[in-house]
Design a protein around this motif. Sequence first.
Motif, mmCIF file in Angstrom:
data_model
loop_
_atom_site.group_PDB
_atom_site.id
_atom_site.type_symbol
_atom_site.label_atom_id
_atom_site.label_comp_id
_atom_site.label_asym_id
_atom_site.label_seq_id
_atom_site.Cartn_x
_atom_site.Cartn_y
_atom_site.Cartn_z
ATOM 1 N N LEU A 1 -14.549 -32.770 -45.646
ATOM 2 C CA LEU A 1 -15.114 -31.652 -45.400
ATOM 3 C C LEU A 1 -16.575 -31.787 -46.091
ATOM 4 N N HIS A 2 -17.701 -31.754 -45.372
ATOM 5 C CA HIS A 2 -18.961 -31.919 -45.818
ATOM 6 C C HIS A 2 -19.596 -30.572 -45.917
ATOM 7 N N LEU A 3 -19.825 -29.927 -46.821
ATOM 8 C CA LEU A 3 -20.582 -28.434 -47.124
ATOM 9 C C LEU A 3 -22.139 -28.958 -47.064
ATOM 10 N N GLU A 4 -22.685 -28.649 -45.952
ATOM 11 C CA GLU A 4 -24.321 -29.165 -45.732
ATOM 12 C C GLU A 4 -24.913 -27.817 -46.156
ATOM 13 N N GLU A 5 -24.873 -27.529 -47.476
ATOM 14 C CA GLU A 5 -25.529 -26.617 -48.012
ATOM 15 C C GLU A 5 -26.181 -27.261 -49.485
ATOM 16 N N GLU A 6 -27.403 -26.590 -49.921
ATOM 17 C CA GLU A 6 -28.031 -27.064 -51.020
ATOM 18 C C GLU A 6 -27.162 -27.051 -52.229
ATOM 19 N N HIS A 7 -26.780 -27.768 -53.131
ATOM 20 C CA HIS A 7 -26.175 -27.666 -54.228
ATOM 21 C C HIS A 7 -26.512 -26.548 -55.097
ATOM 22 N N PRO A 8 -25.581 -25.631 -55.516
ATOM 23 C CA PRO A 8 -25.976 -24.476 -56.286
ATOM 24 C C PRO A 8 -26.887 -24.828 -57.716
ATOM 25 N N ALA A 9 -26.523 -26.010 -58.129
ATOM 26 C CA ALA A 9 -27.545 -26.429 -59.531
ATOM 27 C C ALA A 9 -28.304 -27.385 -58.897
ATOM 28 N N ARG A 10 -28.710 -27.636 -57.804
ATOM 29 C CA ARG A 10 -29.617 -28.311 -57.180
ATOM 30 C C ARG A 10 -29.582 -29.809 -57.655
ATOM 31 N N LEU A 11 -28.363 -30.374 -57.748
ATOM 32 C CA LEU A 11 -28.174 -31.654 -58.081
ATOM 33 C C LEU A 11 -28.741 -32.528 -56.802
ATOM 34 N N PRO A 12 -29.199 -33.721 -57.134
ATOM 35 C CA PRO A 12 -29.690 -34.511 -55.911
ATOM 36 C C PRO A 12 -28.929 -34.989 -55.288
ATOM 37 N N GLY A 13 -29.073 -35.113 -53.800
ATOM 38 C CA GLY A 13 -28.085 -35.379 -52.888
ATOM 39 C C GLY A 13 -27.845 -34.520 -51.565
ATOM 40 N N HIS A 14 -26.979 -34.695 -50.715
ATOM 41 C CA HIS A 14 -26.837 -34.021 -49.656
ATOM 42 C C HIS A 14 -25.568 -33.209 -49.558
ATOM 43 N N GLY A 15 -25.598 -32.050 -50.379
ATOM 44 C CA GLY A 15 -24.602 -30.856 -50.293
ATOM 45 C C GLY A 15 -23.443 -31.453 -51.079
ATOM 46 N N ARG A 16 -22.005 -30.940 -50.656
ATOM 47 C CA ARG A 16 -20.746 -31.381 -51.370
ATOM 48 C C ARG A 16 -19.884 -31.827 -50.526
ATOM 49 N N LEU A 17 -18.936 -32.638 -51.018
ATOM 50 C CA LEU A 17 -18.153 -33.115 -50.198
ATOM 51 C C LEU A 17 -16.650 -32.936 -50.804
ATOM 52 N N PHE A 18 -15.589 -32.096 -50.048
ATOM 53 C CA PHE A 18 -14.477 -31.955 -50.091
ATOM 54 C C PHE A 18 -13.722 -33.074 -49.719
ATOM 55 N N SER A 19 -13.187 -34.086 -50.538
ATOM 56 C CA SER A 19 -12.607 -35.225 -50.324
ATOM 57 C C SER A 19 -11.214 -35.370 -50.027
ATOM 58 N N GLY A 20 -10.337 -34.317 -50.448
ATOM 59 C CA GLY A 20 -8.867 -34.369 -50.187
ATOM 60 C C GLY A 20 -8.424 -35.610 -51.171
ATOM 61 N N ASP A 21 -7.701 -36.649 -50.524
ATOM 62 C CA ASP A 21 -7.278 -37.653 -51.324
ATOM 63 C C ASP A 21 -7.959 -39.027 -51.146
ATOM 64 N N HIS A 22 -8.920 -38.842 -50.098
ATOM 65 C CA HIS A 22 -9.649 -40.057 -49.812
ATOM 66 C C HIS A 22 -10.587 -40.644 -50.944
ATOM 67 N N VAL A 23 -11.267 -39.722 -51.607
ATOM 68 C CA VAL A 23 -12.051 -40.505 -52.785
ATOM 69 C C VAL A 23 -11.503 -39.658 -53.828
ATOM 70 N N LEU A 24 -10.939 -40.241 -54.890
ATOM 71 C CA LEU A 24 -10.656 -39.700 -56.366
ATOM 72 C C LEU A 24 -11.367 -39.987 -57.352
ATOM 73 N N PRO A 25 -11.773 -39.479 -58.486
ATOM 74 C CA PRO A 25 -12.793 -40.038 -59.537
ATOM 75 C C PRO A 25 -11.993 -41.090 -60.491
ATOM 76 N N GLY A 26 -10.548 -41.264 -60.632
ATOM 77 C CA GLY A 26 -10.168 -42.085 -61.453
ATOM 78 C C GLY A 26 -9.036 -42.790 -61.059
ATOM 79 N N ILE A 27 -8.436 -42.433 -59.771
ATOM 80 C CA ILE A 27 -7.241 -43.258 -59.521
ATOM 81 C C ILE A 27 -7.429 -43.711 -57.864
ATOM 82 N N THR A 28 -6.802 -44.774 -57.474
ATOM 83 C CA THR A 28 -7.059 -45.153 -56.182
ATOM 84 C C THR A 28 -5.909 -44.405 -55.157
ATOM 85 N N PRO A 29 -6.165 -43.983 -54.056
ATOM 86 C CA PRO A 29 -5.368 -43.232 -53.294
ATOM 87 C C PRO A 29 -4.333 -44.228 -52.761
#
Length: 340
Positions: free
Chosen positions: A183-211
């Motif tokens: 789910l792509h939250l198409e709104e400016e990041h609250p801390a103004r980080l560079p990039g396009h919004g925020r992504l709720f990634s479920g189990d698709h992309v996790l930071p330290g393990i492979t789904p």
Amino acid sequence: MTQVHDHGGGVRSLKVPIPGNPLGHTLVHVVDTDAGPVLIDTGWDDPASWDTLAAGLAACGTSAAEVHGVVVTHHHPDHHGLSGRVREASGAWIAMHAADAAVVRRTHEARPEHWFSYMADKLTAAGAPEAHIAPLRTARGRLPGLSPALPDREIVPGELLDLPGRRLRAIWTPGHTPGHVCLHLEEEHPARLPGHGRLFSGDHVLPGITPHIGLYEDPDDTTVTDPLGDYLASLERVARLGPAEVLPAHQHAFTDAPARVAELLTHHEARLTGLLVLLTEPLTPWQLAERMDWNRPWAHIPYGSRNIAVSEAEAHLRRLVKLGRAEAVPGSDPVTYVAV
């Protein structure tokens, strides 16, 4: 104590425990909308998990009774498990992609014995030893996730969800399940980080393990699918979005989605290459799984995890066959595969 993390911009996450699972918890995200809070996933259907979810919502200044809707990234019980209970408490709608909703419907209609028989047949075809298969032939009782709530709304890829005051767009990312969505939250990041919004990634992309990418488990669907191919294509779709931050359903939030996607693509290509080395001799999927590198030796992998490992081996085999890099050995029973 309930752990609530405020991500800013009307988004919080709650750690809802998964009993007896090394992942530990599901991150349930609470998104404020003009119509009330909307949950992205709900956690495992367990009394302690429900209590944690309820306490977390209270810490956010709301309650299960006030939830407006539930968006389910995919049908697995650590994500969809408590959706029905939330709906009972609030009358909230439950939204899911049609492909996963179809799995839920068929699951509702199937008796547990049907699933045990299906699993036994699959493992037999994969070359599992009879000692491993035997418990399934006499198994009884309810499997986790076999009585999930039927969704009442469909998530349509590419479309905005009906969240008043928010812009949340569905991105279809099959692989982990046939109907997994980010789910792509198409709104400016609250801390103004560079990039396009925020992504709720479920189990698709996790930071330290492979789904886990295995075969899509559904005894009444005979479609020959390519889950790993689906997953790799979906990964590239996410990288192109370039979100400022990723909010996954496990572990923790992170940035630089394209770099993480590149790591996952490299991992699977290395995995496929390593399997070709093993397949210089004909192997059944079970034999291949025994020889693959896991996070522990095969002898130490518990019963249920071995079933998952074999499914993952089969998904990689199916990808190699589709790419013309491996093939089934004619006349072998159970079927063996060899590199081409």
